[in-house]
Write a protein that holds these residues in place. Structure first.
Motif, PDB file in Angstrom:
ATOM      1  N   ASP A  33      14.144 -10.529   3.496  1.00 50.42           N
ATOM      2  CA  ASP A  33      13.278  -9.075   4.231  1.00 50.42           C
ATOM      3  C   ASP A  33      12.324  -9.382   3.629  1.00 50.42           C
ATOM      4  N   THR A  34      11.256 -10.436   4.126  1.00 55.80           N
ATOM      5  CA  THR A  34       9.625 -10.870   3.008  1.00 55.80           C
ATOM      6  C   THR A  34       8.816  -9.303   2.951  1.00 55.80           C
ATOM      7  N   GLY A  35       9.257  -8.107   4.412  1.00 56.78           N
ATOM      8  CA  GLY A  35       8.348  -7.649   4.250  1.00 56.78           C
ATOM      9  C   GLY A  35       8.681  -6.412   3.270  1.00 56.78           C
ATOM     10  N   ALA A  36       9.966  -6.646   2.659  1.00 54.62           N
ATOM     11  CA  ALA A  36      10.351  -5.590   1.311  1.00 54.62           C
ATOM     12  C   ALA A  36       9.137  -6.257  -0.047  1.00 54.62           C
ATOM     13  N   TYR A  38       6.060  -7.594   0.241  1.00 49.96           N
ATOM     14  CA  TYR A  38       4.932  -7.126   0.697  1.00 49.96           C
ATOM     15  C   TYR A  38       4.468  -5.753  -0.104  1.00 49.96           C
ATOM     16  N   ARG A  39       6.273  -4.686   0.322  1.00 55.97           N
ATOM     17  CA  ARG A  39       5.777  -3.302   0.357  1.00 55.97           C
ATOM     18  C   ARG A  39       6.205  -3.364  -1.532  1.00 55.97           C
ATOM     19  N   ALA A  40       7.060  -4.369  -1.856  1.00 59.91           N
ATOM     20  CA  ALA A  40       6.922  -3.664  -3.768  1.00 59.91           C
ATOM     21  C   ALA A  40       5.565  -4.168  -4.209  1.00 59.91           C
ATOM     22  N   ILE A 101      -2.277  -5.043   1.036  1.00 57.93           N
ATOM     23  CA  ILE A 101      -1.698  -6.664  -0.166  1.00 57.93           C
ATOM     24  C   ILE A 101      -1.421  -7.697   1.183  1.00 57.93           C
ATOM     25  N   ALA A 102      -0.780  -7.428   2.702  1.00 60.75           N
ATOM     26  CA  ALA A 102      -0.585  -8.345   3.220  1.00 60.75           C
ATOM     27  C   ALA A 102      -1.888  -9.068   4.011  1.00 60.75           C
ATOM     28  N   SER A 103      -3.194  -8.602   3.573  1.00 57.95           N
ATOM     29  CA  SER A 103      -4.163  -9.154   4.472  1.00 57.95           C
ATOM     30  C   SER A 103      -5.207  -9.908   2.904  1.00 57.95           C
ATOM     31  N   VAL A 107      -2.142 -13.264  -2.657  1.00 60.12           N
ATOM     32  CA  VAL A 107      -0.780 -12.827  -2.742  1.00 60.12           C
ATOM     33  C   VAL A 107      -0.312 -12.991  -1.745  1.00 60.12           C
ATOM     34  N   ARG A 108      -0.232 -12.962  -0.291  1.00 63.53           N
ATOM     35  CA  ARG A 108      -0.012 -13.853   0.400  1.00 63.53           C
ATOM     36  C   ARG A 108       0.616 -16.018  -0.246  1.00 63.53           C
ATOM     37  N   ALA A 109      -0.210 -16.347  -0.681  1.00 63.77           N
ATOM     38  CA  ALA A 109       0.671 -17.778  -1.484  1.00 63.77           C
ATOM     39  C   ALA A 109       1.099 -17.794  -2.089  1.00 63.77           C
ATOM     40  N   GLY A 129       9.948 -11.538   8.876  1.00 61.80           N
ATOM     41  CA  GLY A 129       8.553 -11.295   8.741  1.00 61.80           C
ATOM     42  C   GLY A 129       7.784 -11.495   9.896  1.00 61.80           C
ATOM     43  N   ARG A 130       6.654 -12.156   9.371  1.00 60.82           N
ATOM     44  CA  ARG A 130       5.704 -12.007  10.033  1.00 60.82           C
ATOM     45  C   ARG A 130       5.020 -13.513  10.417  1.00 60.82           C
ATOM     46  N   ASP A 131       5.327 -14.697   9.440  1.00 61.89           N
ATOM     47  CA  ASP A 131       4.914 -15.470   8.815  1.00 61.89           C
ATOM     48  C   ASP A 131       6.136 -17.284   8.908  1.00 61.89           C
ATOM     49  N   GLN A 132       7.024 -16.254   8.890  1.00 56.17           N
ATOM     50  CA  GLN A 132       8.473 -17.273   8.696  1.00 56.17           C
ATOM     51  C   GLN A 132       8.235 -18.534   9.202  1.00 56.17           C
ATOM     52  N   ALA A 179      -1.689   0.392  14.433  1.00 55.17           N
ATOM     53  CA  ALA A 179      -2.904  -0.147  13.719  1.00 55.17           C
ATOM     54  C   ALA A 179      -1.872  -1.524  13.001  1.00 55.17           C
ATOM     55  N   ARG A 180      -0.417  -1.217  12.676  1.00 53.13           N
ATOM     56  CA  ARG A 180      -0.299  -2.208  11.847  1.00 53.13           C
ATOM     57  C   ARG A 180       0.081  -3.556  12.735  1.00 53.13           C
ATOM     58  N   ASP A 181       0.430  -3.353  14.033  1.00 52.56           N
ATOM     59  CA  ASP A 181       0.110  -4.785  15.006  1.00 52.56           C
ATOM     60  C   ASP A 181      -1.281  -5.441  15.073  1.00 52.56           C
ATOM     61  N   SER A 183      -3.458  -5.358  12.821  1.00 46.67           N
ATOM     62  CA  SER A 183      -3.830  -5.766  11.509  1.00 46.67           C
ATOM     63  C   SER A 183      -3.212  -6.834  10.951  1.00 46.67           C
ATOM     64  N   ASP A 184      -1.529  -7.253  11.120  1.00 44.81           N
ATOM     65  CA  ASP A 184      -0.734  -8.453  11.433  1.00 44.81           C
ATOM     66  C   ASP A 184      -1.507  -9.387  12.171  1.00 44.81           C
ATOM     67  N   SER A 185      -1.464  -8.759  13.514  1.00 43.07           N
ATOM     68  CA  SER A 185      -2.001  -9.742  14.467  1.00 43.07           C
ATOM     69  C   SER A 185      -3.723 -10.505  14.112  1.00 43.07           C
ATOM     70  N   GLY A 186      -4.883  -9.659  13.513  1.00 43.00           N
ATOM     71  CA  GLY A 186      -5.892 -10.024  13.522  1.00 43.00           C
ATOM     72  C   GLY A 186      -6.400 -10.793  12.130  1.00 43.00           C
ATOM     73  N   ARG A 187      -5.171 -11.004  10.992  1.00 42.93           N
ATOM     74  CA  ARG A 187      -6.276 -11.387  10.124  1.00 42.93           C
ATOM     75  C   ARG A 187      -5.587 -13.270   9.674  1.00 42.93           C
ATOM     76  N   ASP A 188      -6.582 -13.353   8.980  1.00 41.50           N
ATOM     77  CA  ASP A 188      -7.314 -15.212   9.274  1.00 41.50           C
ATOM     78  C   ASP A 188      -5.968 -15.721   8.459  1.00 41.50           C
TER      79      ASP A 188
HETATM   80  O1  C5P Z   1       8.470  -6.121   8.264  1.00 36.42           O
HETATM   81  P1  C5P Z   1       8.107  -4.433   7.441  1.00 36.42           P
HETATM   82  O2  C5P Z   1       7.506  -3.639   7.833  1.00 36.42           O
HETATM   83  O3  C5P Z   1       8.858  -3.861   6.055  1.00 36.42           O
HETATM   84  O4  C5P Z   1       6.680  -5.346   6.301  1.00 36.42           O
HETATM   85  C1  C5P Z   1       5.211  -4.137   5.742  1.00 36.42           C
HETATM   86  C2  C5P Z   1       4.580  -4.886   6.065  1.00 36.42           C
HETATM   87  O5  C5P Z   1       3.768  -6.599   6.080  1.00 36.42           O
HETATM   88  C3  C5P Z   1       4.131  -5.317   7.134  1.00 36.42           C
HETATM   89  O6  C5P Z   1       3.352  -4.485   8.261  1.00 36.42           O
HETATM   90  C4  C5P Z   1       3.305  -6.760   7.583  1.00 36.42           C
HETATM   91  O7  C5P Z   1       1.691  -6.768   7.389  1.00 36.42           O
HETATM   92  C5  C5P Z   1       3.416  -7.065   6.130  1.00 36.42           C
HETATM   93  N1  C5P Z   1       4.408  -8.123   6.236  1.00 36.42           N
HETATM   94  C6  C5P Z   1       3.749  -9.763   5.872  1.00 36.42           C
HETATM   95  N2  C5P Z   1       4.113 -11.108   6.147  1.00 36.42           N
HETATM   96  C7  C5P Z   1       5.985 -10.568   6.373  1.00 36.42           C
HETATM   97  C8  C5P Z   1       6.301  -9.732   6.029  1.00 36.42           C
HETATM   98  C9  C5P Z   1       5.984  -8.423   6.460  1.00 36.42           C
HETATM   99  O8  C5P Z   1       2.364  -9.519   6.501  1.00 36.42           O
HETATM  100  N3  C5P Z   1       6.025 -11.832   5.802  1.00 36.42           N
END
Ligand code: C5P
Length: 464
Positions: A33-36, A38-40, A101-103, A107-109, A129-132, A179-181, A183-188
């Motif tokens: 769960d890669t979202g975890a 970013y959350r951590a 963190i996600a932007s 950190v992403r790298a 995740g979002r970018d797997q 809002a999350r949609d 920012s998740d779709s709009g970042r570079d």
């Molecule tokens: O999936 P989840 O809601 O736990 O992810 C938390 C946040 O982490 C998302 O809103 C997203 O911004 C970021 N995320 C990401 N790339 C991933 C997984 C999560 O940017 N691969």
């Protein structure tokens, strides 16, 4: 790398985690769960009271805290400095702050690199995740992208939060998901996009089990799920090998410089210790990229015209020492993107904005345009003066002669200062600044200086 990687991407509350977990159990794979992750990082940064908009601080927390991501067939457990935070990272205030963190490209790298390392020793892995599928595992055997209507996603998230004892109202949840949609779709970097080769499934009217059945149906249809050679290991070896190769190449260049040139460096302290930076240098000879990079601890990336890559061996050699091909005389968007990406990831890039080697040793006007790169990547610019290289290897000569060369790294222009100048003003300012540095440098060496009148007041003012 895992022998079989299955990626599941999608927007918030589209059911990815539930489905990925169930699928992993069904096929005996590990679940990531890669979202975890970013959350951590968000939790660690919030707890440390950091400025979430300061990327350097975020990277520091990633370096300074010990994150432990354990994965099995049902969950990704996370501890920070030995403390289990698997539940705490799900709190709504952490969810709301993941945006920062996600932007962050750096950190992403790092997290993508960790995800690949986690996958290395697993036989099968389902990662969500979002970018797997698009960034972390572009070579994945099967890629899924789950979607669902906003109303349905808000309903699911509300139920999930209520189960955990949080009371929220549905409109607030809907607005937060929207809002999350956005920012998740709009970042570079690593934006939420369906990978080109993904199977897209709308889960609005499906239960989790029904979605899993669909995924398994798709998996069975794949003609070859037999395992590919480990791409990620190859990648890791390539990255390590690349670093060693660059180090060897730099030493070879140092030896060349030691025997052929009397090379002196000034101002190397102006090179940032970390973070991206753009070296902007005058161009006197073919060896200038070597003169710029050979004395620095930091690795540099270079640009070279694409025709130099026509010869396969030479092209390989250039590529192996961080050279990006660029089309001449036209806007080469792909190389521009590559350079911005390198800078954003904290690398140094060396440019010669005159566009060609000097015809007489003097500095020609810089072409504007490099300002855009620095501004977009929000990095500093370091001016570099090379003097003496023209005497050693002028453009009309086929081979160089030994001689004395000086490389001066001028004062850094910070990213914030760049925003106050137009690209043309920046180009003019740096051209003049290097001209002044060149005159001073030549006078100090007892050489005849160049006549460069008139020079811009700003450049003269700064140098006085
Ligand atoms: O999936 P989840 O809601 O736990 O992810 C938390 C946040 O982490 C998302 O809103 C997203 O911004 C970021 N995320 C990401 N790339 C991933 C997984 C999560 O940017 N691969």
């Amino acid at each position: 790398m895992a022998n079989l990687v299955i990626t599941i991407d999608g927007p918030a509350a589209s059911g990815k985690s539930t489905v990925a977990r169930l699928l992993a159990q069904r096929i005996g794979a590990n679940f990531l769960d890669t979202g975890a992750m970013y959350r951590a990082v968000t939790l660690a940064a919030v707890k440390a009271g950091l400025d979430l908009e300061d990327e350097e601080e975020l990277i520091k927390v990633l370096d300074d805290s010990k994150f432990n991501f354990r994965i099995d067939k049902t969950m990704t457990s996370i501890s920070i400095d030995g403390l289990d935070v698997t539940e705490e990272i799900r709190k709504p205030d952490i969810t709301a702050n993941t945006y920062y963190i996600a932007s962050s490209p750096k950190v992403r790298a790092k997290l993508v690199q960790m995800q690949r390392v986690i996958a290395t020793d697993k036989t099968k892995i389902v990662t969500e995740g979002r970018d797997q599928g698009s960034v972390a595992f572009p070579e994945a055997a099967v890629k899924f992208y789950l979607t669902a209507s906003l109303d349905e996603r808000a309903r699911r998230r509300l139920n999930e939060l209520r189960d955990k004892g949080y009371e929220e109202n549905s409109e607030t949840i809907k607005a937060a998901i929207e809002a999350r949609d956005k920012s998740d779709s709009g970042r570079d970097v690593g934006p939420l996009v369906p990978p080109k080769d993904a199977v897209i499934i709308d889960t609005t009217n499906l239960t989790a089990e029904e979605v899993v059945e669909q995924l398994i149906g798709r998996l069975k249809k794949r003609p070859t799920l037999e395992f590919k050679p480990s791409r990620i290991w190859i990648e890791i070896i390539q990255i390590k090998g690349q670093k060693i190769w660059y180090w060897l190449a730099r030493w070879a260049c140092r030896l060349l410089c030691l025997f052929a040139f009397h090379l002196r460096f000034y101002g190397t302290e102006n090179i940032p210790d970390k973070g991206g930076f753009l070296l902007v240098s005058n161009h006197q000879s073919y060896l200038d990229p070597i003169f710029c990079g050979v004395g620095l601890k930091r690795h540099l990336f270079y640009l070279a015209r694409d025709s130099l890559f026509d010869n396969r061996f030479f092209g390989w050699l250039l590529g192996s020492v961080n050279t990006i091909p660029v089309k001449r005389d036209k806007a080469d968007l792909s190389s521009i993107r590559k350079v911005i990406a390198k800078l954003s990831m904290g690398q140094g890039v060396c440019l010669f904005p005159e566009g060609t080697r000097s015809i007489d040793g003097k500095i020609a006007p810089f072409k504007a345009g490099f300002g855009l790169l620095a501004r977009r990547a929000k990095v500093a610019v370091v001016p570099v003066l090379i003097d003496g290289a023209f005497e050693c290897w002028p453009r009309h000569r086929r081979i160089f002669t030994p001689g004395s060369i000086v490389v001066c790294f001028g004062r850094t222009i910070k990213a914030e200062q760049l925003n106050k100048m137009s690209d043309r003003d920046l180009a003019k300012y740096l051209t003049d600044k290097l001209k002044i540095m060149q005159c001073q440098c030549r006078t100090k060496q007892g050489k005849i200086s160049y006549d460069y009148q008139p020079l811009s007041a700003e450049a003269i003012g700064i140098e006085k």
